[in-house]
Design a protein around this motif. Structure first.
Motif, short mmCIF file in Angstrom:
data_model
loop_
_atom_site.label_atom_id
_atom_site.label_comp_id
_atom_site.label_asym_id
_atom_site.label_seq_id
_atom_site.Cartn_x
_atom_site.Cartn_y
_atom_site.Cartn_z
N UNK A 188 0.84 -1.19 0.00
CA UNK A 188 0.00 0.00 0.00
C UNK A 188 0.88 1.25 0.00
N UNK A 189 0.67 2.07 -1.02
CA UNK A 189 1.36 3.35 -1.14
C UNK A 189 0.37 4.45 -0.78
N UNK A 190 0.86 5.48 -0.11
CA UNK A 190 -0.01 6.61 0.22
C UNK A 190 0.44 7.84 -0.53
N UNK A 191 -0.51 8.47 -1.20
CA UNK A 191 -0.26 9.74 -1.87
C UNK A 191 -0.54 10.83 -0.85
N UNK A 192 0.46 11.63 -0.54
CA UNK A 192 0.29 12.71 0.42
C UNK A 192 0.16 14.02 -0.35
N UNK A 193 -0.99 14.65 -0.19
CA UNK A 193 -1.24 15.90 -0.89
C UNK A 193 -0.99 17.08 0.01
N UNK A 194 -0.67 18.21 -0.58
CA UNK A 194 -0.42 19.42 0.19
C UNK A 194 -1.51 20.46 -0.05
N UNK A 195 -2.39 20.21 -0.97
CA UNK A 195 -3.46 21.16 -1.26
C UNK A 195 -4.44 21.17 -0.08
N UNK A 196 -4.76 22.35 0.38
CA UNK A 196 -5.71 22.48 1.46
C UNK A 196 -5.10 22.44 2.85
#
Length: 73
Positions: free
Chosen positions: A62-70
């Motif tokens: 399982x890979x997690x995409x970490x977003x910075x928007x918001x």
């Protein structure tokens, strides 16, 4: 006793509006970056995401995409 080698299936997660969304592997031949690009057409916030992982859960990598928007700061 013979050793059996199996490949882990990939799956991807990211947080959107406070909920964790799980995405299937669009194409096992894709690199991680190509997978992000593929899903960014459906989830634009992934265009700036970083990739964390993998973490092994059951028979999945399982890979997690970490977003910075918001996020602030």
């Amino acid at each position: 006793m013979a050793l059996e080698v199996t490949n882990l299936k990939r799956s991807f997660k990211f947080k959107k509006d406070g909920k964790m969304i799980t995405l299937a592997d669009a194409n096992p031949a894709f690199t991680l970056e190509e997978t992000v690009q593929f899903y960014s057409t459906q989830y634009p916030e992934l265009t700036t995401a970083t990739i964390d992982g993998p973490k092994v859960e059951c028979d999945n990598a399982v890979y997690e995409f970490k977003t910075t928007i918001g996020t602030k700061g």
